[in-house]
Design a protein around this motif. Structure first.
Motif, PDB file in Angstrom:
ATOM      1  N   UNK A  44       0.810  -1.231   0.000  1.00 43.96           N
ATOM      2  CA  UNK A  44       0.000   0.000   0.000  1.00 43.96           C
ATOM      3  C   UNK A  44       0.837   1.272   0.000  1.00 43.96           C
ATOM      4  N   UNK A  45       2.159   1.138   0.076  1.00 46.06           N
ATOM      5  CA  UNK A  45       3.048   2.279   0.289  1.00 46.06           C
ATOM      6  C   UNK A  45       2.813   3.421  -0.696  1.00 46.06           C
ATOM      7  N   UNK A  46       2.747   3.092  -1.973  1.00 47.02           N
ATOM      8  CA  UNK A  46       2.639   4.143  -2.992  1.00 47.02           C
ATOM      9  C   UNK A  46       1.350   4.952  -2.883  1.00 47.02           C
ATOM     10  N   UNK A  47       0.326   4.384  -2.269  1.00 50.51           N
ATOM     11  CA  UNK A  47      -0.941   5.101  -2.102  1.00 50.51           C
ATOM     12  C   UNK A  47      -0.840   6.223  -1.071  1.00 50.51           C
ATOM     13  N   UNK A  48       0.117   6.084  -0.127  1.00 51.18           N
ATOM     14  CA  UNK A  48       0.225   7.032   0.981  1.00 51.18           C
ATOM     15  C   UNK A  48       1.491   7.893   0.923  1.00 51.18           C
ATOM     16  N   UNK A  49       2.298   7.730  -0.133  1.00 51.87           N
ATOM     17  CA  UNK A  49       3.633   8.323  -0.140  1.00 51.87           C
ATOM     18  C   UNK A  49       3.707   9.688  -0.826  1.00 51.87           C
ATOM     19  N   UNK A  51       3.929  12.737   0.400  1.00 48.01           N
ATOM     20  CA  UNK A  51       4.977  13.584   0.978  1.00 48.01           C
ATOM     21  C   UNK A  51       6.358  13.108   0.539  1.00 48.01           C
ATOM     22  N   UNK A  52       6.576  11.789   0.584  1.00 52.56           N
ATOM     23  CA  UNK A  52       7.865  11.234   0.172  1.00 52.56           C
ATOM     24  C   UNK A  52       8.166  11.589  -1.283  1.00 52.56           C
ATOM     25  N   UNK A  53       7.137  11.551  -2.125  1.00 48.46           N
ATOM     26  CA  UNK A  53       7.312  11.910  -3.536  1.00 48.46           C
ATOM     27  C   UNK A  53       7.719  13.383  -3.666  1.00 48.46           C
ATOM     28  N   UNK A  54       7.003  14.253  -2.966  1.00 47.87           N
ATOM     29  CA  UNK A  54       7.282  15.689  -3.054  1.00 47.87           C
ATOM     30  C   UNK A  54       8.715  15.995  -2.629  1.00 47.87           C
ATOM     31  N   UNK A  55       9.119  15.429  -1.508  1.00 49.56           N
ATOM     32  CA  UNK A  55      10.463  15.687  -0.984  1.00 49.56           C
ATOM     33  C   UNK A  55      11.519  15.092  -1.912  1.00 49.56           C
ATOM     34  N   UNK A 166      23.431  12.453  -2.228  1.00 49.54           N
ATOM     35  CA  UNK A 166      22.273  13.346  -2.166  1.00 49.54           C
ATOM     36  C   UNK A 166      21.228  12.691  -1.275  1.00 49.54           C
ATOM     37  N   UNK A 167      20.927  13.329  -0.149  1.00 49.10           N
ATOM     38  CA  UNK A 167      19.927  12.725   0.734  1.00 49.10           C
ATOM     39  C   UNK A 167      19.027  13.774   1.381  1.00 49.10           C
ATOM     40  N   UNK A 168      17.841  13.299   1.755  1.00 43.08           N
ATOM     41  CA  UNK A 168      16.911  14.106   2.537  1.00 43.08           C
ATOM     42  C   UNK A 168      16.643  13.365   3.839  1.00 43.08           C
ATOM     43  N   UNK A 169      16.335  14.116   4.882  1.00 46.36           N
ATOM     44  CA  UNK A 169      15.990  13.508   6.157  1.00 46.36           C
ATOM     45  C   UNK A 169      15.097  14.470   6.930  1.00 46.36           C
ATOM     46  N   UNK A 232      -2.092   7.763   7.607  1.00 52.16           N
ATOM     47  CA  UNK A 232      -1.065   8.206   6.663  1.00 52.16           C
ATOM     48  C   UNK A 232       0.313   7.712   7.090  1.00 52.16           C
ATOM     49  N   UNK A 233       0.603   7.785   8.380  1.00 58.26           N
ATOM     50  CA  UNK A 233       1.892   7.306   8.889  1.00 58.26           C
ATOM     51  C   UNK A 233       1.985   5.793   8.794  1.00 58.26           C
ATOM     52  N   UNK A 234       0.907   5.118   9.158  1.00 60.70           N
ATOM     53  CA  UNK A 234       0.891   3.662   9.103  1.00 60.70           C
ATOM     54  C   UNK A 234       0.997   3.164   7.663  1.00 60.70           C
ATOM     55  N   UNK A 235       0.398   3.890   6.743  1.00 63.96           N
ATOM     56  CA  UNK A 235       0.372   3.477   5.347  1.00 63.96           C
ATOM     57  C   UNK A 235       1.735   3.438   4.693  1.00 63.96           C
ATOM     58  N   UNK A 236       2.686   4.233   5.211  1.00 60.03           N
ATOM     59  CA  UNK A 236       4.041   4.223   4.660  1.00 60.03           C
ATOM     60  C   UNK A 236       5.016   3.497   5.582  1.00 60.03           C
ATOM     61  N   UNK A 237       4.498   2.861   6.630  1.00 58.42           N
ATOM     62  CA  UNK A 237       5.353   2.099   7.532  1.00 58.42           C
ATOM     63  C   UNK A 237       6.136   2.940   8.518  1.00 58.42           C
ATOM     64  N   UNK A 238       5.804   4.224   8.618  1.00 60.70           N
ATOM     65  CA  UNK A 238       6.573   5.137   9.470  1.00 60.70           C
ATOM     66  C   UNK A 238       5.981   5.276  10.862  1.00 60.70           C
TER      67      UNK A 238
END
Length: 299
Positions: A44-49, A51-55, A166-169, A232-238
């Protein structure tokens, strides 16, 4: 769900930095639990990601033009391989490596059938690479490291002489609204603590990076209710919390308490704000005049 952005704006008024440093010093990272959390979310990750995509896309925009010449690329913490595919299009490398703690995430990445791509399961704190990569890309991953400076030492060793990292955190103050809301329920940890901008800078220096550019911004996601925030947090495993509580967000009483705690962070449109303090880093394995030019263009 909506997003607002404030560049270089990090509100630290609600952050007890001394307390955060104390917690980080005692941080115990359960990699098996993190692996299980992300593996469970893989499908399900891609459905909730969003923010990850934007960053991640912003991180791509910050990368120097020289990365287009990269032959060997590592996507460190590749997840479902979304950015691995974009990196392949950007640079046309002769070899790609997807690296992730979660075998289930790697299975999702493998379904993209990228050309010349290897899939390696492993821990960012125990990298098996030496002087292999011209580019290492890592989007919202290194915050899961037990000790960032030690992780970055290994990352630097994995770069070629002219390699680029190149990293984001995330930085301290991320998920502040949710942290405050949980305080209406109990005094246990329900949100992870993150490093400060200065601590990230120090970790880079300790790892031997002498030339790097660091920039920050605040991104605010907006949700219709507190349940959507948690999903939203659970959906990306975070949703894994180091040294934290494993409260399940169920029960009317619990949700009522969370709703009450969240009242200060509901905007005029009735949306629940959740803020992320984001840090972007472009770091070079070795200093050179060309890199200085690239850094000045990104400032």
């Amino acid at each position: 769900m909506q997003t607002t952005i404030n560049k270089n704006l990090i509100n630290k008024k609600t952050i007890n930095e001394t307390e955060v440093k104390k917690k980080l010093a005692n941080k115990k990272v359960n990699k098996k639990a993190i692996q299980a959390s992300f593996s469970k979310a893989a499908i399900s990750y891609d459905q909730f990601a969003a923010l990850q995509r934007e960053i991640g896309h912003h991180l791509l925009d910050l990368m120097p033009a020289t990365v287009k010449e990269a032959n060997n690329i590592l996507d460190l913490g590749c997840g479902t391989g979304y950015f691995t595919g974009l990196l392949s299009e950007l640079a046309s490398p002769t070899n790609l490596t997807c690296f992730d703690l979660s075998p289930e995430m790697l299975k999702q990445a493998a379904q993209k059938k990228l050309i010349c791509c290897d899939y390696v399961a492993g821990d960012i704190d125990q990298l098996p690479f030496t002087h292999q990569f011209d580019l290492i890309f890592s989007n919202l991953v290194v915050q899961w490291s037990e000790l960032l400076s030690a992780c970055l030492v290994q990352v630097k060793q994995a770069l070629t002489t002219n390699g680029v990292l190149c990293f984001s955190t995330l930085l301290n103050g991320s998920l502040m609204e949710l942290q405050q809301a949980w305080q209406q329920v109990d005094n246990r940890s329900h949100v992870n603590d993150f490093l400060s901008e200065q601590q990230v800078t120090t970790a880079l220096q300790q790892a031997g990076f002498k030339q790097f550019n660091l920039s920050t911004e605040t991104r605010v996601k907006k949700y219709p209710d507190v349940i959507s925030v948690m999903k939203a947090l659970k959906g990306i495993g975070a949703n894994h919390v180091h040294n934290g509580s494993h409260h399940r967000t169920t029960g009317r009483q619990l949700l009522k308490q969370l709703e009450k705690g969240y009242q200060l962070f509901i905007d005029q449109d009735g949306l629940y704000n959740l803020s992320y303090q984001v840090c972007y880093v472009i770091a070079y394995a070795n200093p050179s005049p060309l890199n200085i030019t690239q850094l000045s263009k990104n400032d």
